[in-house]
Design an enzyme around this catalytic site. Sequence first.
Site, PDB file in Angstrom:
ATOM      1  N   PHE A  86      10.715  31.388   2.072  1.00 21.01           N
ATOM      2  CA  PHE A  86      10.394  31.754   3.347  1.00 21.01           C
ATOM      3  C   PHE A  86      10.023  30.719   4.523  1.00 21.01           C
ATOM      4  O   PHE A  86       9.698  31.180   5.018  1.00 21.01           O
ATOM      5  CB  PHE A  86       8.952  32.868   3.375  1.00 21.01           C
ATOM      6  CG  PHE A  86       9.014  33.719   2.208  1.00 21.01           C
ATOM      7  CD1 PHE A  86       9.815  34.621   2.998  1.00 21.01           C
ATOM      8  CD2 PHE A  86       8.206  33.580   1.485  1.00 21.01           C
ATOM      9  CE1 PHE A  86      10.269  36.267   1.804  1.00 21.01           C
ATOM     10  CE2 PHE A  86       8.568  34.790   0.024  1.00 21.01           C
ATOM     11  CZ  PHE A  86       9.459  35.790   0.499  1.00 21.01           C
ATOM     12  N   TYR A 101      17.164  30.178   2.046  1.00 27.86           N
ATOM     13  CA  TYR A 101      17.876  30.154   3.221  1.00 27.86           C
ATOM     14  C   TYR A 101      19.449  29.250   2.860  1.00 27.86           C
ATOM     15  O   TYR A 101      19.428  28.549   2.550  1.00 27.86           O
ATOM     16  CB  TYR A 101      16.771  29.866   4.232  1.00 27.86           C
ATOM     17  CG  TYR A 101      16.017  29.919   4.837  1.00 27.86           C
ATOM     18  CD1 TYR A 101      15.967  31.592   4.789  1.00 27.86           C
ATOM     19  CD2 TYR A 101      14.987  29.829   4.791  1.00 27.86           C
ATOM     20  CE1 TYR A 101      14.605  32.242   5.212  1.00 27.86           C
ATOM     21  CE2 TYR A 101      13.996  30.215   5.213  1.00 27.86           C
ATOM     22  CZ  TYR A 101      13.648  31.856   4.895  1.00 27.86           C
ATOM     23  OH  TYR A 101      12.504  32.284   5.522  1.00 27.86           O
ATOM     24  N   HIS A 113       8.395  43.908   0.329  1.00 31.19           N
ATOM     25  CA  HIS A 113       8.624  42.243   1.032  1.00 31.19           C
ATOM     26  C   HIS A 113       8.596  42.507   3.088  1.00 31.19           C
ATOM     27  O   HIS A 113       8.821  43.312   3.269  1.00 31.19           O
ATOM     28  CB  HIS A 113      10.573  42.497   0.849  1.00 31.19           C
ATOM     29  CG  HIS A 113      10.885  40.910   0.510  1.00 31.19           C
ATOM     30  ND1 HIS A 113      11.451  40.777   1.991  1.00 31.19           N
ATOM     31  CD2 HIS A 113      10.433  39.935  -0.296  1.00 31.19           C
ATOM     32  CE1 HIS A 113      12.006  38.854   1.864  1.00 31.19           C
ATOM     33  NE2 HIS A 113      11.803  39.038   0.209  1.00 31.19           N
ATOM     34  N   ASP A 166      16.181  33.031  -3.065  1.00 34.66           N
ATOM     35  CA  ASP A 166      16.084  31.542  -3.050  1.00 34.66           C
ATOM     36  C   ASP A 166      16.583  31.167  -1.588  1.00 34.66           C
ATOM     37  O   ASP A 166      15.938  31.673  -0.698  1.00 34.66           O
ATOM     38  CB  ASP A 166      18.055  31.858  -4.232  1.00 34.66           C
ATOM     39  CG  ASP A 166      19.098  32.733  -2.474  1.00 34.66           C
ATOM     40  OD1 ASP A 166      18.203  33.786  -2.156  1.00 34.66           O
ATOM     41  OD2 ASP A 166      20.065  32.351  -3.114  1.00 34.66           O
TER      42      ASP A 166
END
Length: 232
Positions: free
Chosen positions: A86, A75, A196, A73
């Site tokens: 990202f 920031y 990740h 989701d």
Amino acid sequence: MNSINTTKLQDLFTNDWKNVLLPLSLNAFWDSLNTILQVEIDKYIIYPPIEKIFNAFNLCSFHETKVVIIGQDPYHQKGQAEGLSFSVAEGVAFPPSLKNIFKEIDLEYNQINFRPSGSLVNWAKQGVLLLNACLTVRESEPNSHVNLGWQELTKNAVQVLSDRKENLVFLLWGNFAHKFENLIDAQKHLIIKTAHPSPLGANKGGWFGSNCFKNANEYLEKNNINPIDWNI
């Protein structure tokens, strides 16, 4: 964030994604999502700004998509989110995951590259769909919109890319993104699964040295598709 009372979410698409995605969701889906999100806007600060909710789609058309990177989701702090997984807006400090993304690129290409910005808009413009599974979030409340209904739309997007296109690269970083694998036809596309890039994931192994960016470009070139310049 502005009101959506006079602007329907589905009207925010600016390219071919509108024709691709809208037929996949019934009017009831959009009516519900518009209503629920308006309630959220009235009660909370929501990111990203409404005009950037579909930035991932609007900056990377369905026709031009070559690579798909799936985030969870947006920031959730002021000024960060710009509708691309990202990525952060110009002038915003790099979050830890983004720092590790850039470190891996430098490792793969044996370089130390100074980056003045954490915005990945230039990736999007080259055909990288930077898609968050949920497209909005409350301020300071990560995953607060995980049950809002967005994943019906974003899963449809991944499914239709897999079904209608060929030779895409799907970069699935971390356990959350790995859950999208069953939507992708591995006979037609390249799926690259890694840890990740967050410190919690990357420092356990499986991120640094994964060569995911080089491997993505090698696959594109093998299929006569222009590679991505990850350094801009």
